[in-house]
Motif scaffolding. Structure first.
Motif, mmCIF file in Angstrom:
data_model
loop_
_atom_site.group_PDB
_atom_site.id
_atom_site.type_symbol
_atom_site.label_atom_id
_atom_site.label_comp_id
_atom_site.label_asym_id
_atom_site.label_seq_id
_atom_site.Cartn_x
_atom_site.Cartn_y
_atom_site.Cartn_z
ATOM 1 N N ALA A 120 0.866 -1.187 0.000
ATOM 2 C CA ALA A 120 0.000 0.000 0.000
ATOM 3 C C ALA A 120 0.900 1.234 0.000
ATOM 4 O O ALA A 120 2.005 1.206 0.534
ATOM 5 N N TYR A 157 -3.259 3.954 8.482
ATOM 6 C CA TYR A 157 -3.229 2.560 8.924
ATOM 7 C C TYR A 157 -4.620 1.933 8.834
ATOM 8 O O TYR A 157 -4.751 0.732 8.549
ATOM 9 N N THR A 205 -5.758 1.497 4.831
ATOM 10 C CA THR A 205 -5.101 0.482 4.013
ATOM 11 C C THR A 205 -4.965 -0.809 4.810
ATOM 12 O O THR A 205 -5.060 -0.799 6.040
ATOM 13 N N LEU A 222 3.581 -0.959 3.851
ATOM 14 C CA LEU A 222 3.016 0.381 3.654
ATOM 15 C C LEU A 222 4.140 1.366 3.390
ATOM 16 O O LEU A 222 5.039 1.535 4.221
ATOM 17 N N ILE A 239 6.182 -0.379 7.795
ATOM 18 C CA ILE A 239 6.049 0.916 7.151
ATOM 19 C C ILE A 239 7.423 1.422 6.735
ATOM 20 O O ILE A 239 8.408 1.280 7.473
#
Length: 306
Positions: free
Chosen positions: A131, A180, A183, A188, A225
């Motif tokens: 994402a 958060y 998605t 991420l 992330i």
């Protein structure tokens, strides 16, 4: 006819990197000699939008706004502070050209794409596992300011580099901390749609992402992330600046090899150069000038000039 180029940035009271990026481009453009006078102006620090034209002698001035989007600053603040009538302003025998923003040039879209590709390689993540969140500033004072971020997200969706692509904002909705929930992919990638490594990209945005200071990769809410660099840090950006200036009609000089000490604002320059050797030391704004050095004012008694 003499020419001037002004790079208009936001500036910051917190981080020197925000204006520092702009001054780096000013130095490089001065060394290229593309205009007779080249300088910067800022909203948050000197020289100000309102005052900078008073430092220039040129009768043909081009202002390039170093912002990622059309919005409150480019549509309201800069035109008001500079006293602009539109794309072209004629005032006191001078022509003032107002260029488009960086966000209206396709270059930034290519940087966003590259940021995502580099991050995906670092994570060894396939598109279906990924994402992407494009993080803009925006402002509720002008709905136009979010459009550029939304357009970057739309372009990225069409590229099929990720299964999910969303846009979120520092000063608008949805907020950055909501990505958060927006998605679900295990990887991420967060791309700050800002120009510089300033306070927003090093303090505000990481805080919203729950990242520690200086952290670019973390496990949060059971997901990985990856926080990328902002989109305006490459030297290639100055070629975009020149292209936007030319598109606005700026009669730029052919680039040549010069010095960053060339092409300074000219108004009062000769007087200053004459005064420094004869006075010994001169208080010039917040600087103390002598024939041998330039340093911050330290409270000494010095000759002041306007």
């Amino acid at each position: 006819m003499t020419t001037a180029l002004v790079l208009a940035g936001h500036g910051s009271h917190i981080s020197p990197q925000t204006a520092g990026l702009v001054w780096q481009h000013v130095d490089a453009l001065r060394a290229m000699g593309v205009a007779d006078e080249i300088t910067a102006a800022f909203w948050k620090e000197p020289p100000s939008f309102h005052w900078v034209l008073n430092t220039l002698d040129a009768d043909d001035v081009t202002i390039v706004p170093l912002f990622t989007a059309q919005g409150y600053f480019t549509q309201t603040v800069i035109p008001t502070e500079f006293g602009l009538d539109g794309e072209i302003t004629h005032r006191d025998g001078r022509i003032i050209r107002y260029a488009r923003t960086l966000g209206e040039h396709p270059y930034l879209a290519s940087v966003v794409r590259q940021r995502v590709q580099d991050a995906a390689r670092a994570l060894n993540a396939a598109p279906e596992q990924t994402a992407v969140a494009i993080l803009g500033h925006s402002t509720r004072r002008n709905p136009e300011s979010r459009r550029a971020t939304e357009e970057q997200a739309a372009l990225l969706r069409n590229s099929h580099l990720a299964a999910e692509v969303v846009a979120a904002y520092l000063d608008d909705s949805p907020g950055i901390d909501e990505i958060y929930a927006m998605t679900s992919a295990p990887m991420l990638i967060a791309v700050p749609y800002f120009l510089a490594l300033g306070s927003h990209t090093t303090i505000d945005v990481p805080s919203e992402l729950s990242l520690e200071p200086g952290q670019t990769r973390a496990e949060i809410n059971g997901r990985t992330i990856y926080y990328t660099d902002p989109v305006g840090t490459e030297a290639a950006l100055r070629e975009v600046i020149l292209e936007l200036a030319r598109d606005a009609g700026a009669p730029l000089h052919p680039p040549h090899k010069g010095s960053p000490w060339d092409c300074f604002p000219a108004r009062g320059r000769d007087t200053l150069l004459e005064l420094v050797p004869t006075s010994g030391r001169v208080h010039f704004g917040e600087l103390l000038l002598s024939a041998a050095e330039v340093c911050p004012v330290d409270g000494n008694n010095v000759t002041e000039i306007d």
